[in-house]
Design an enzyme around this catalytic site. Structure first.
Site, short mmCIF file in Angstrom:
data_model
loop_
_atom_site.label_atom_id
_atom_site.label_comp_id
_atom_site.label_asym_id
_atom_site.label_seq_id
_atom_site.Cartn_x
_atom_site.Cartn_y
_atom_site.Cartn_z
N VAL A 1 -22.95 34.33 -71.94
CA VAL A 1 -23.35 35.44 -71.30
C VAL A 1 -23.19 35.08 -69.80
O VAL A 1 -24.20 35.20 -68.81
CB VAL A 1 -25.11 35.51 -71.50
CG1 VAL A 1 -25.49 37.04 -70.86
CG2 VAL A 1 -25.22 35.41 -72.88
N HIS A 2 -21.93 35.04 -69.33
CA HIS A 2 -21.42 34.67 -68.08
C HIS A 2 -20.46 35.66 -67.61
O HIS A 2 -19.56 35.57 -66.98
CB HIS A 2 -20.75 33.28 -67.84
CG HIS A 2 -22.00 32.16 -67.81
ND1 HIS A 2 -21.67 30.81 -68.51
CD2 HIS A 2 -23.29 32.40 -68.08
CE1 HIS A 2 -22.59 30.29 -68.63
NE2 HIS A 2 -23.68 31.22 -68.43
N LEU A 3 -20.68 36.90 -68.00
CA LEU A 3 -19.70 37.89 -67.91
C LEU A 3 -19.24 38.15 -66.20
O LEU A 3 -20.18 38.15 -65.49
CB LEU A 3 -20.06 39.33 -68.27
CG LEU A 3 -19.18 40.45 -68.25
CD1 LEU A 3 -17.98 40.28 -69.14
CD2 LEU A 3 -19.68 41.89 -68.52
N ASP B 1 -15.41 35.73 -69.47
CA ASP B 1 -16.50 35.21 -69.80
C ASP B 1 -16.40 33.91 -70.42
O ASP B 1 -15.09 33.53 -70.43
CB ASP B 1 -17.51 36.13 -71.19
CG ASP B 1 -19.04 35.81 -70.75
OD1 ASP B 1 -19.54 34.80 -70.44
OD2 ASP B 1 -19.86 37.06 -70.72
N HIS B 2 -17.29 33.21 -70.94
CA HIS B 2 -17.26 31.95 -71.37
C HIS B 2 -17.46 31.92 -72.99
O HIS B 2 -18.75 31.97 -73.33
CB HIS B 2 -18.11 30.95 -70.74
CG HIS B 2 -17.77 30.69 -69.54
ND1 HIS B 2 -18.75 29.90 -68.54
CD2 HIS B 2 -16.74 30.63 -69.07
CE1 HIS B 2 -18.31 30.09 -67.21
NE2 HIS B 2 -17.09 30.26 -67.49
#
Length: 503
Positions: free
Chosen positions: A439-441, A290-291
């Protein structure tokens, strides 16, 4: 619900809507199931889902938001928004629509996924977009379902950030989707007339009359039904839906969760949870990326004009980076209290610069807890290289705030105090206290070669060990893209439909 379909797609999210629509275009009978509400037309969506200037549906408690608990690192748990409505997270997010880079996609190809190289997927990127700014240029599309446009000049603070990036030696990048070197440029947005255009609006609404496409909202899928080693349907609260092929497009949390609850995953973990082992697939839930993100505060001296919260973004390359543009500095031009609708506090006029680590070395995990619940652990900053590079990103953001172009526009005290900024240990502590997620899973059911024992799907996105079952969402990315994944998630649906039609 004793029915038979050609394809049942679980999840009408960012990838699932594109996939179901394109499969229906080929004449297949497609059933698209969504746990959240179904809105047939753009005007049917609630106002907070249409308004591109806010993200009120991403606030905890909203019916369109799963609000998933996530352990960022041991001792720090936060709730993160995930879409629970047709359109999925594309109905909740900030509308940033930046493609994966060539380095991202060619990296996927180098890992044994040549069908997903930059050149291989470029036609899908072109097909999905109607780019109002560059649609007539090579590498772009002008008549796709998703409108894309960039904010123009004229916002005083946004223009000052662009000037500050130039003062700090960063290149201009006027088209973030042009396969150019990283720099500062406007954010492509999937917005039309101030409205957030999610994938349900773009792909499903125009096809509601197709006899081959059926969309059902309010349907919770409990597991995949497997008979004789083949997926034959899904089990819902109302019974079993049978299909010749099952596709999970429930997102990077939902899809691995369904696999695990269906007995598809690491055998020892499944047995510990009291589940029968349908297929021993060790990589399910592993390798999550993720980020990691942290926000640097600042305050303008004068009130700013109203508008969309995002305007420009800087992508920079850290020392020792394995790919260009692994740091993101993203100014937000609207206070978060207005964006989310949260009660305004003492810092209601404070603005934030998001600093994201776009290529983390640390890896997380989606797994089954002993009580059967799904557990999501990011394990952020567990690698020293990640801590070092995120420090570099924070210092880069503060350097922008202190530049001659920006400093005169900001109130005293913007950024971080020197004692924190200048000492690695102090800055690490400051980051840990404020660390959150973009929230970039991705990567929880990743694609890879047959000999890769941790790959869950092949490059046709077929789940190993179970015939007739695929995953199509950000779960399958070998690692998260070095830009926000929304545009790439749509491309996944487009490209998967191509591959499913060809095979």
């Amino acid at each position: 619900m004793a029915e038979d379909w050609d394809v049942v797609v679980v999840g009408a999210g960012t990838s699932g809507c594109a996939l179901a629509a394109r499969l229906a275009d080929t004449g297949r009978r497609v059933l698209l199931l969504e746990a959240g509400a179904d809105h047939r037309e753009p005007a049917d969506f609630p106002a907070e889902l249409r308004d591109a200037a806010t993200m009120r549906a991403a606030a905890p408690g909203h019916e369109a938001n799963w609000d998933v608990p996530v352990e960022l690192f041991p001792g720090r748990v936060v709730g993160v928004p995930r879409g629970r409505v047709v359109g999925g997270s594309s109905a909740l997010n900030a509308c940033s629509f930046i493609r994966a880079t060539r380095a991202d996609l060619d990296g996927w190809a180098a890992a044994g996924n040549d069908l997903w190289s930059f050149d291989a997927v470029l036609p899908a990127f072109r097909r999905l977009e109607a780019d109002a700014d560059f649609g007539d240029r090579p590498g772009h599309g002008a008549d796709g379902p998703v409108p894309v446009r960039r904010p123009g000049e004229g916002h005083p603070l946004a223009d000052a950030f662009a000037a500050a990036a130039g003062e700090q030696g960063h290149a201009a990048e006027p088209d973030k989707n042009a396969d150019g070197p990283p720099g500062y440029g406007p954010v492509p947005l999937n917005v039309a007339g101030g409205m957030r255009v999610n994938t349900a609006m773009a792909y499903l609404s125009p096809r509601r009359g197709l006899p081959g496409l059926t969309v059902r909202g309010g349907v919770t899928v409990h597991r995949v039904v497997v008979e004789g080693g083949r997926a034959v349907g899904v089990r819902t609260a109302d019974g079993t839906v049978r299909a010749a092929e099952v596709v999970l497009a429930a997102g990077a949390v939902g899809s691995p969760s369904l696999l695990l609850r269906s007995g598809i995953g690491p055998a020892d973990d499944l047995r510990a949870a009291g589940l029968p082992v349908v297929a021993d697939v060790p990589g399910v839930g592993a390798g999550a990326s993720d980020h990691p993100q942290v926000y640097v505060p600042f305050r303008p001296l004068r009130p700013l004009p109203a508008g969309l919260p995002l305007h420009g973004v800087l992508h920079a390359t850290s020392q020792g980076a394995t790919a260009p543009g692994d740091l993101e500095v993203l100014p937000w031009l609207t206070p978060f209290s207005r964006i989310t609708g949260a009660p305004a506090g003492p810092h209601q006029d404070e603005l934030l610069v998001g600093v994201g680590l776009q290529r983390e070395d640390s890896r997380g995990r989606v797994s089954l807890a002993p009580d059967g619940r799904i557990r999501l652990e990011h394990r952020y900053l567990s690698e020293e290289a990640d801590r070092r590079r995120l420090r570099e990103g924070v210092r880069l953001a503060v350097a922008l705030l202190r530049s001659p172009a920006l400093a005169p526009m900001l109130a005293p005290g913007s950024g971080l105090p020197g004692p924190v900024l200048d000492a690695d240990e102090a800055l690490d502590g400051w980051i840990r206290e404020r660390l959150t997620t973009a929230v970039h899973l991705a990567g929880t059911a990743r694609m890879g070669r047959d000999e890769d024992g941790t790959a869950v799907v092949d490059q046709h996105l077929r789940v190993r060990g179970v015939a007739g079952l695929r995953v199509v969402d950000t779960s399958v990315m070998p690692q998260v893209t070095s830009r926000g994944p929304a545009a790439t998630a749509v491309m996944l649906g487009e490209r998967a439909a191509e591959l499913m039609t060809a095979t």
